[in-house]
Design an enzyme around this catalytic site. Sequence first.
Site, PDB file in Angstrom:
ATOM      1  N   HIS A  68      -0.078   1.753 -13.033  1.00 36.91           N
ATOM      2  CA  HIS A  68       0.522   0.551 -13.596  1.00 36.91           C
ATOM      3  C   HIS A  68       2.014   0.784 -13.769  1.00 36.91           C
ATOM      4  O   HIS A  68       2.423   1.840 -14.263  1.00 36.91           O
ATOM      5  CB  HIS A  68      -0.132   0.229 -14.949  1.00 36.91           C
ATOM      6  CG  HIS A  68       0.372  -1.049 -15.531  1.00 36.91           C
ATOM      7  ND1 HIS A  68       0.030  -2.292 -15.005  1.00 36.91           N
ATOM      8  CD2 HIS A  68       1.225  -1.300 -16.557  1.00 36.91           C
ATOM      9  CE1 HIS A  68       0.644  -3.235 -15.708  1.00 36.91           C
ATOM     10  NE2 HIS A  68       1.367  -2.666 -16.646  1.00 36.91           N
ATOM     11  N   ASN A  87      -6.149   3.947 -12.124  1.00 34.96           N
ATOM     12  CA  ASN A  87      -5.230   2.862 -11.778  1.00 34.96           C
ATOM     13  C   ASN A  87      -3.809   3.336 -12.014  1.00 34.96           C
ATOM     14  O   ASN A  87      -3.559   4.160 -12.901  1.00 34.96           O
ATOM     15  CB  ASN A  87      -5.500   1.639 -12.671  1.00 34.96           C
ATOM     16  CG  ASN A  87      -4.570   0.470 -12.370  1.00 34.96           C
ATOM     17  OD1 ASN A  87      -4.305   0.152 -11.199  1.00 34.96           O
ATOM     18  ND2 ASN A  87      -4.044  -0.169 -13.404  1.00 34.96           N
ATOM     19  N   GLY A 107       0.787  -1.228   0.000  1.00 31.96           N
ATOM     20  CA  GLY A 107       0.000   0.000   0.000  1.00 31.96           C
ATOM     21  C   GLY A 107       0.818   1.276   0.000  1.00 31.96           C
ATOM     22  O   GLY A 107       0.327   2.325   0.424  1.00 31.96           O
ATOM     23  N   SER A 108       2.051   1.222  -0.538  1.00 30.24           N
ATOM     24  CA  SER A 108       2.851   2.458  -0.495  1.00 30.24           C
ATOM     25  C   SER A 108       2.250   3.545  -1.387  1.00 30.24           C
ATOM     26  O   SER A 108       2.325   4.736  -1.045  1.00 30.24           O
ATOM     27  CB  SER A 108       4.311   2.178  -0.875  1.00 30.24           C
ATOM     28  OG  SER A 108       4.438   1.833  -2.236  1.00 30.24           O
ATOM     29  N   ASN A 109       1.641   3.165  -2.500  1.00 38.11           N
ATOM     30  CA  ASN A 109       0.974   4.183  -3.329  1.00 38.11           C
ATOM     31  C   ASN A 109      -0.239   4.761  -2.608  1.00 38.11           C
ATOM     32  O   ASN A 109      -0.515   5.957  -2.703  1.00 38.11           O
ATOM     33  CB  ASN A 109       0.565   3.592  -4.686  1.00 38.11           C
ATOM     34  CG  ASN A 109       1.714   3.604  -5.666  1.00 38.11           C
ATOM     35  OD1 ASN A 109       2.121   4.660  -6.124  1.00 38.11           O
ATOM     36  ND2 ASN A 109       2.244   2.429  -5.982  1.00 38.11           N
ATOM     37  N   GLN A 117       8.925   6.956  -8.418  1.00 39.83           N
ATOM     38  CA  GLN A 117       8.202   7.854  -9.332  1.00 39.83           C
ATOM     39  C   GLN A 117       6.692   7.669  -9.199  1.00 39.83           C
ATOM     40  O   GLN A 117       5.934   8.626  -9.345  1.00 39.83           O
ATOM     41  CB  GLN A 117       8.657   7.630 -10.778  1.00 39.83           C
ATOM     42  CG  GLN A 117      10.090   8.004 -11.017  1.00 39.83           C
ATOM     43  CD  GLN A 117      10.389   9.425 -10.551  1.00 39.83           C
ATOM     44  OE1 GLN A 117       9.705  10.369 -10.912  1.00 39.83           O
ATOM     45  NE2 GLN A 117      11.424   9.556  -9.736  1.00 39.83           N
ATOM     46  N   THR A 159     -10.836   1.149 -17.775  1.00 40.91           N
ATOM     47  CA  THR A 159     -11.901   0.688 -18.666  1.00 40.91           C
ATOM     48  C   THR A 159     -11.925  -0.835 -18.557  1.00 40.91           C
ATOM     49  O   THR A 159     -11.012  -1.422 -17.960  1.00 40.91           O
ATOM     50  CB  THR A 159     -11.615   1.121 -20.119  1.00 40.91           C
ATOM     51  OG1 THR A 159     -10.352   0.589 -20.508  1.00 40.91           O
ATOM     52  CG2 THR A 159     -11.606   2.636 -20.269  1.00 40.91           C
TER      53      THR A 159
END
Length: 196
Positions: free
Chosen positions: A110, A108, A13-15, A174, A142
């Site tokens: 990616h 999202n 869960g770092s994002n 990043q 989507t």
Amino acid sequence: MHKRVGIFVSGGGSNMRALVEDMVDDHAARPAVVVSNNAGSGGIAWAKAHGIATEVIDHRPFGEDRAGFEAAITAALAPHAPDILCLAGFMRVLTAGFVTPWSGRMLNIHPSLLPLYKGLHTHARALKAGDTEHGCTVHLVTPALDDGPILGQARVPVLPDDTPDTLAERVLEQEHRLYPAVLRRFAAGDTRIVTL
Ligand code: GAR
């Protein structure tokens, strides 16, 4: 009124943390709930410790019944009334039945420069291809996997002695810049592409 954001995680869960930490002050959104398919997710523990509502829906009892799993997520989300959903390392594929009603409101991240390397093992695939540049992408979700309009990208160099792990680490740094930058704009109604 702040927009309410539901964040989906499966692992560390770092994002998610980067998104939550940015949703302060003049940000147009606030975290409403963190959702996981994995009760052991570090992201769930962190969210709880920070007073953010959490919902865990284990996918395993549903087996092949994706519609049932998604109906359970929808039911769990309802009391939190999210306006925007952010997938942040959520490692279950969501079908059109779930995605379509959220069209234009679900993001999202990616770990590749889409449209390159949809799916898994993106860092190993970039290395194998001999790419000199790699990165990450935030896009609208989507029904097609890792498709959908791009909202932002960040690039990193691929170094000669990189392994999938060292490259993943450089990309993840990043991701932590890109996803908050995109959500900040998106929540304010600005869908111009962010390039880092
Ligand atoms: C991130 O690198 C994210 O881009 C990736 O999983 C990692 C989750 O890390 N997502 C995907 O591969 C989605 N197909 P985090 O849990 O520390 O944010």
